[in-house]
Motif scaffolding. Structure first.
Motif, short mmCIF file in Angstrom:
data_model
loop_
_atom_site.label_atom_id
_atom_site.label_comp_id
_atom_site.label_asym_id
_atom_site.label_seq_id
_atom_site.Cartn_x
_atom_site.Cartn_y
_atom_site.Cartn_z
N ASN A 100 -3.92 9.29 2.20
CA ASN A 100 -5.00 9.07 3.16
C ASN A 100 -5.81 7.82 2.83
O ASN A 100 -6.31 7.15 3.73
N THR A 101 -5.95 7.51 1.56
CA THR A 101 -6.67 6.31 1.15
C THR A 101 -5.96 5.07 1.66
O THR A 101 -6.58 4.16 2.23
N ALA A 102 -4.65 5.02 1.47
CA ALA A 102 -3.87 3.88 1.93
C ALA A 102 -3.91 3.78 3.45
O ALA A 102 -4.07 2.68 4.01
N SER A 103 -3.80 4.91 4.13
CA SER A 103 -3.86 4.91 5.60
C SER A 103 -5.21 4.43 6.09
O SER A 103 -5.29 3.66 7.06
N ARG A 104 -6.27 4.85 5.44
CA ARG A 104 -7.62 4.43 5.82
C ARG A 104 -7.79 2.93 5.64
O ARG A 104 -8.31 2.24 6.51
N LYS A 105 -7.30 2.41 4.52
CA LYS A 105 -7.42 0.97 4.27
C LYS A 105 -6.64 0.17 5.31
O LYS A 105 -7.13 -0.83 5.84
N LEU A 134 0.83 -1.21 0.00
CA LEU A 134 0.00 0.00 0.00
C LEU A 134 0.86 1.25 0.00
O LEU A 134 0.62 2.19 -0.76
N MET A 135 1.89 1.26 0.83
CA MET A 135 2.76 2.44 0.91
C MET A 135 3.55 2.64 -0.40
O MET A 135 3.80 3.77 -0.81
N ARG A 136 3.91 1.53 -1.04
CA ARG A 136 4.59 1.62 -2.33
C ARG A 136 3.64 2.24 -3.36
O ARG A 136 4.06 3.03 -4.21
N GLY A 137 2.37 1.88 -3.29
CA GLY A 137 1.38 2.48 -4.18
C GLY A 137 1.26 3.97 -3.98
O GLY A 137 1.08 4.73 -4.93
N VAL A 138 1.40 4.41 -2.73
CA VAL A 138 1.36 5.84 -2.44
C VAL A 138 2.57 6.53 -3.04
O VAL A 138 2.46 7.57 -3.70
N SER A 139 3.75 5.95 -2.84
CA SER A 139 4.97 6.59 -3.33
C SER A 139 5.03 6.60 -4.85
O SER A 139 5.65 7.49 -5.43
N LYS A 140 4.38 5.64 -5.50
CA LYS A 140 4.38 5.60 -6.96
C LYS A 140 3.24 6.42 -7.56
O LYS A 140 3.10 6.50 -8.77
N GLY A 141 2.38 6.98 -6.70
CA GLY A 141 1.33 7.86 -7.20
C GLY A 141 0.07 7.14 -7.63
O GLY A 141 -0.76 7.72 -8.33
N ILE A 142 -0.12 5.91 -7.20
CA ILE A 142 -1.31 5.15 -7.60
C ILE A 142 -2.44 5.38 -6.61
O ILE A 142 -3.60 5.46 -6.98
N LEU A 143 -2.07 5.49 -5.33
CA LEU A 143 -3.06 5.72 -4.28
C LEU A 143 -2.75 7.04 -3.57
O LEU A 143 -1.58 7.43 -3.47
N SER A 164 -5.81 1.11 8.33
CA SER A 164 -6.44 1.26 9.64
C SER A 164 -7.65 0.35 9.77
O SER A 164 -7.82 -0.34 10.78
N ARG A 165 -8.49 0.32 8.76
CA ARG A 165 -9.70 -0.50 8.82
C ARG A 165 -9.37 -1.99 8.84
O ARG A 165 -10.00 -2.76 9.57
N LEU A 166 -8.38 -2.38 8.03
CA LEU A 166 -8.00 -3.80 8.02
C LEU A 166 -7.38 -4.21 9.35
O LEU A 166 -7.68 -5.28 9.88
N SER A 167 -6.52 -3.35 9.89
CA SER A 167 -5.86 -3.71 11.15
C SER A 167 -6.86 -3.80 12.30
O SER A 167 -6.74 -4.67 13.16
N SER A 168 -7.88 -2.95 12.29
CA SER A 168 -8.88 -3.03 13.35
C SER A 168 -9.71 -4.31 13.21
O SER A 168 -10.09 -4.92 14.21
N ARG A 169 -9.94 -4.75 11.98
CA ARG A 169 -10.69 -5.99 11.76
C ARG A 169 -9.85 -7.20 12.17
O ARG A 169 -10.38 -8.17 12.73
N VAL A 170 -8.56 -7.16 11.90
CA VAL A 170 -7.67 -8.25 12.31
C VAL A 170 -7.59 -8.30 13.83
O VAL A 170 -7.63 -9.38 14.43
N LYS A 171 -7.51 -7.13 14.45
CA LYS A 171 -7.44 -7.06 15.90
C LYS A 171 -8.71 -7.62 16.54
O LYS A 171 -8.66 -8.27 17.60
N ALA A 172 -9.85 -7.40 15.90
CA ALA A 172 -11.13 -7.88 16.43
C ALA A 172 -11.25 -9.40 16.38
O ALA A 172 -12.09 -9.96 17.09
#
Length: 88
Positions: A70-75, A58-67, A77-85
């Motif tokens: 904030n979109t990558a951070s949101r994704k 995801l972070m590589r996508g940000v640095s390459k200009g694909i994402l 965050s949401r995934l990590s909270s679901r994994v934590k649950a």
């Protein structure tokens, strides 16, 4: 239709860039899908491993200009909270 040499070159560059970006976007989606599948299976260890693999993509996508950043951070965050649950 491109007529000048410069516009023809730009058209070629755009085609190449489009193909590269499309491959990168597809790769990111694959990593995200792996996390989703691990969450759906209910295996926390597999989900954690998949999430750790997906974060740099995801972070590589940000640095390459694909994402957007904030979109990558949101994704993430949401995934990590679901994994934590899963542990609860």
């Amino acid at each position: 239709m491109a007529n000048t040499p410069q516009s023809k070159k730009r058209a070629r560059q755009n085609e190449r860039r489009y193909a590269v970006n499309k491959a990168r976007r597809s790769r990111i989606r694959t990593f995200l899908r792996n996390v989703e599948e691990a969450i759906a299976s209910g295996e926390q260890e597999a989900a954690i491993a998949a999430l750790r693999a997906a974060q740099p993509e995801l972070m590589r996508g940000v640095s390459k200009g694909i994402l957007h950043k904030n979109t990558a951070s949101r994704k993430m965050s949401r995934l990590s909270s679901r994994v934590k649950a899963l542990s609860a």
